[in-house]
Design an enzyme around this catalytic site. Structure first.
Site, PDB file in Angstrom:
ATOM      1  CG  PHE A 256      -1.802   1.233   1.278  1.00  0.00           C
ATOM      2  CD1 PHE A 256      -2.988   1.293   0.563  1.00  0.00           C
ATOM      3  CD2 PHE A 256      -1.419   2.342   2.027  1.00  0.00           C
ATOM      4  CE1 PHE A 256      -3.783   2.430   0.599  1.00  0.00           C
ATOM      5  CE2 PHE A 256      -2.205   3.477   2.070  1.00  0.00           C
ATOM      6  CZ  PHE A 256      -3.399   3.515   1.356  1.00  0.00           C
TER       7      PHE A 256
ATOM      8  CB  SER B 186      -4.189  10.573   7.194  1.00  0.00           C
ATOM      9  OG  SER B 186      -5.421   9.928   6.940  1.00  0.00           O
ATOM     10  CD  GLN B 187       0.252  10.009  12.651  1.00  0.00           C
ATOM     11  OE1 GLN B 187       0.392   8.823  12.423  1.00  0.00           O
ATOM     12  NE2 GLN B 187       0.569  10.560  13.802  1.00  0.00           N
TER      13      GLN B 187
ATOM     14  CE  LYS C 164       0.930   4.951  11.714  1.00  0.00           C
ATOM     15  NZ  LYS C 164       0.141   3.712  11.525  1.00  0.00           N
TER      16      LYS C 164
ATOM     17  NE  ARG D 269      -8.373   6.429  11.187  1.00  0.00           N
ATOM     18  CZ  ARG D 269      -7.312   7.241  11.209  1.00  0.00           C
ATOM     19  NH1 ARG D 269      -7.357   8.407  10.576  1.00  0.00           N
ATOM     20  NH2 ARG D 269      -6.220   6.907  11.847  1.00  0.00           N
TER      21      ARG D 269
ATOM     22  CD  GLU E  18      -4.404   2.571  16.852  1.00  0.00           C
ATOM     23  OE1 GLU E  18      -4.260   2.064  15.729  1.00  0.00           O
ATOM     24  OE2 GLU E  18      -4.704   3.782  17.005  1.00  0.00           O
TER      25      GLU E  18
ATOM     26  CE  LYS F 217       3.443   2.692   7.587  1.00  0.00           C
ATOM     27  NZ  LYS F 217       2.189   2.151   8.159  1.00  0.00           N
TER      28      LYS F 217
ATOM     29  CB  CYS G 176      32.623 -23.393  25.122  1.00  0.00           C
ATOM     30  SG  CYS G 176      33.769 -22.367  24.169  1.00  0.00           S
TER      31      CYS G 176
ATOM     32  CB  CYS H 278      37.241 -23.524  26.829  1.00  0.00           C
ATOM     33  SG  CYS H 278      35.640 -22.857  27.361  1.00  0.00           S
TER      34      CYS H 278
END
EC number: 6.5.1.2
Length: 645
Positions: free
Chosen positions: A33, A72-73, A99, A120, A163, A296, A387, A390
């Protein structure tokens, strides 16, 4: 004509997918998108779609108006885009919030009492889902915290922006049939009878005083964004994570950190929201506010199968690398993916044979972000228990799997390499280190400084001239910062960035660090209990060698810069490439150090800026910076940054 047709096609496609997205039926990924959105913006920057809010509405609910439009942003998909936006802003410090990837909602209050919840919708009018919200977790029905004498004492009237989130753990337990948490949350919040809404959580991220049609009127219990967030917490709301950043580079670094820890969170986030501390009512009234931006997480993702786990050894640490069925991502065939640490395997419930979501955001090794499903024939993942060098039993702390033997040859060898790398001793190569280590001549950092030119010259293929060059390079780095000193000792999890955070918290002296407790370190940002324990334990073991280097005069730690002006580049790192116009590269590097910054000889993860006068060239450093999301700036921008223009 072709351009106009493409614009019309993009408008139609974007509108379709906006409607699907906001009504819980998305058909494409966020990345797909965003690509459509960015293409339209490039073709038609003033397109009406950028100034309208997509419709989100369900039949059967009463409609109600918002106190302030839910716009919107602006979006930035990568560090250069964010930096371009930030450089246009009149502010230089930032409030950064997660976000959250859910459904937006406005809770409306009158004199402290909750009266309605509005989705919204089209940004101005949404669905009244009050009855459903009453069943959700995190709703505060009565706000009892008042403004106080500084602002007046009236109870709050206005809107709280939230949210609606479904936690990943809830999704896995009850709603596996839903594609993801966001879809599940959108579906439940709009059920007519509110059934199962108790599985949803509210997270508050903003507040506006006033009433419908009269926003920003009346008394507000906050004057700034930071005061607002404190007030929301005091009022009892679940709040999104917040970080205060003092520079563009710090925001970019924090984004990288959040992208790394994202798989371990119990909720979905798809970016960061960046804003200034000053509340700007006029900007907030816009359909698309100019003074905040959504930074984002730029990802390309695919689903594939986890075939095997390979354990990569670096120093004392064993890191899981996923071997996956080959899949195409960002134009390349991906066969391996990072898992960071054992905790990620546990948190994602990964098995051999799991179907997993793999993402790529520029790193050489992509990452496994999520579990798609575990088919019936999956097998448990096996962990190494001793390990390989060793033979000591490995320690699994969740965040890391490592050899705890401080005398392990592999650990010591890696520490010496790290010291040379951090101090950027350019003529002391890893081949020479290996030969000295295998000869038994160098078994500690201190041993490096007891080497003579004659000893070095006697090494096969070395010669006196090369030996003198190596010796001079080593001893020319006598005066170093505390950050370089501690980071050079290769303490697990304590790189230069983390040492800088310690300095910011007031640990400006080696003796202060050596005398601090686990509790002291645990109070520092990003230092949890495990990392604090690791630091205290290692400092105790390494104390004699650290103080010995200083007492014998091999190393001198530079005192911290005291004035803000002198430390203008504190916490920032720079790499220079290509020819500079106003000074030699050595002069530019000296300027950085003088102003409190650090200099790197190559582009590495965590680098703040690559400085070049050919930012569009195809050089290897430019390409690496673009892959890592490092900001690329010109010499002029660098001089602006340090106040020389």
């Amino acid at each position: 004509m072709a351009k106009e047709k493409r614009i019309l096609d993009l408008e139609k496609t974007i509108k379709k997918h906006q409607d699907l997205y906001y009504n819980a039926q998305p058909e494409i990924s966020d990345a797909e998108f965003d690509a459509l959105w960015d293409e339209l913006k490039a073709l038609d920057p003033q397109n009406k779609l950028f100034f309208t809010v997509p419709l989100e509405s369900t039949e059967g609910f009463a409609k109600s108006e918002h106190i302030i439009p839910m716009g919107s942003q602006e979006k930035a998909a990568d560090p250069p885009s964010f930096e371009a936006w930030a450089l246009k802003m009149p502010f230089k410090e930032y409030i950064v919030q997660y976000k959250m990837d859910g459904a937006s909602l406005e809770l409306q209050y009158e004199e402290g009492h909750f009266v309605r919840a509005v989705t919204r919708g089209d940004g101005k009018i949404g669905d009244d889902i009050t009855e459903n919200v009453l069943k959700m977790k995190g709703l505060i029905k009565d706000i009892t915290v008042n403004a106080g004498p500084a602002y007046g004492t009236k109870p709050f009237s206005g809107g709280i922006r939230c949210e609606v989130i479904m936690l990943r753990s809830i999704h896995q337990k009850y709603f596996k049939d839903k594609a993801n948490c966001r879809n599940a949350a959108n579906g439940l919040m709009k059920k007519k009878n509110g059934e199962l809404c108790e599985h949803l959580n509210l997270f508050a991220y903003d507040a506006v005083q006033g009433s419908i049609g009269r926003p920003f009127t009346g008394d507000a219990p906050f004057k700034t964004e930071s005061e607002k967030l404190v007030w929301l917490k005091k009022a009892g709301f679940n709040c999104v994570e917040v970080k205060y950043c003092k520079s563009i580079a710090e925001v970019i670094e924090y984004r990288a950190h959040v992208m790394d820890i994202r798989p371990s969170l119990d909720y979905d986030i798809d970016g960061l929201v960046i804003k200034n501390d000053t509340i700007d009512p006029e900007d907030m009234k816009r359909a698309r506010p100019e003074k905040q931006i959504a930074f984002k997480f730029s990802l390309e993702e695919a689903v594939t199968v986890l075939k095997e786990i390979e354990w990569s050894e670096s120093g004392a640490t064993y890191t899981p690398i996923a071997l996956i069925e080959p899949v195409r991502l960002a134009g390349t065939t991906v066969k391996r993916a990072s898992l960071a640490n054992p905790n990620i395997i546990k948190a994602l419930n990964l098995k051999i044979g799991s179907r997993v979501v793999v993402t790529k955001r520029g790193e050489i090794i992509p990452k496994i972000e999520a579990l798609a499903e575990n088919p019936p024939n999956v097998k448990e993942i096996e962990y190494p228990d001793t390990c390989s060098v060793c033979g000591s039993p490995l320690t699994n702390e969740g965040t890391r799997l490592y050899c705890p033997n401080m005398s392990c040859p592999k650990l010591i060898h890696h520490r010496i390499e790290k010291w040379i790398s951090v101090l950027d001793i350019r003529d002391f190569g890893i081949t020479l280190i290996k030969r000295l280590f295998e000869m038994g001549r160098v078994n500690s950092i201190t041993d490096l400084y007891t080497l003579t030119v004659e000893e070095l010259a006697a090494i096969d293929r070395m010669g006196k001239l090369s030996a003198e060059k190596v010796y001079k390079a080593l001893h020319s780095k006598k005066e170093i910062s505390l950050t370089e000193f501690i980071a050079g000792f290769d303490i697990e999890g304590i790189g230069e960035t983390m040492v800088e955070k310690l300095e910011e918290a007031g640990f400006n002296d080696l003796n202060e660090l050596l005398g601090a407790s686990e509790a002291d370190f645990a109070n520092v940002y990003q230092f949890g209990q495990v990392l604090s324990h690791t630091l205290v334990t290692n400092l105790s073991i390494l104390k004699d060698e650290m103080t010995g280097l200083i007492d014998k005069g091999y190393i001198k730690i530079k005192p911290p810069l005291t004035s803000e002006e002198g430390a203008v580049l504190k916490g920032l790192s720079f790499c220079f490439t290509g020819e500079l116009n106003t000074m030699k590269r050595a002069q530019a590097e000296a300027l950085v150090k003088e102003k409190g910054g650090t200099v790197k000889s190559s582009v590495v993860k965590g680098l703040s800026y690559l400085v070049t006068n050919t930012p569009d060239s195809g050089s290897s450093k430019n390409k690496k910076a673009q892959e890592l999301g490092t900001a690329i700036i010109t010499e002029e921008a660098f001089l602006n940054l340090i106040g020389k223009v």
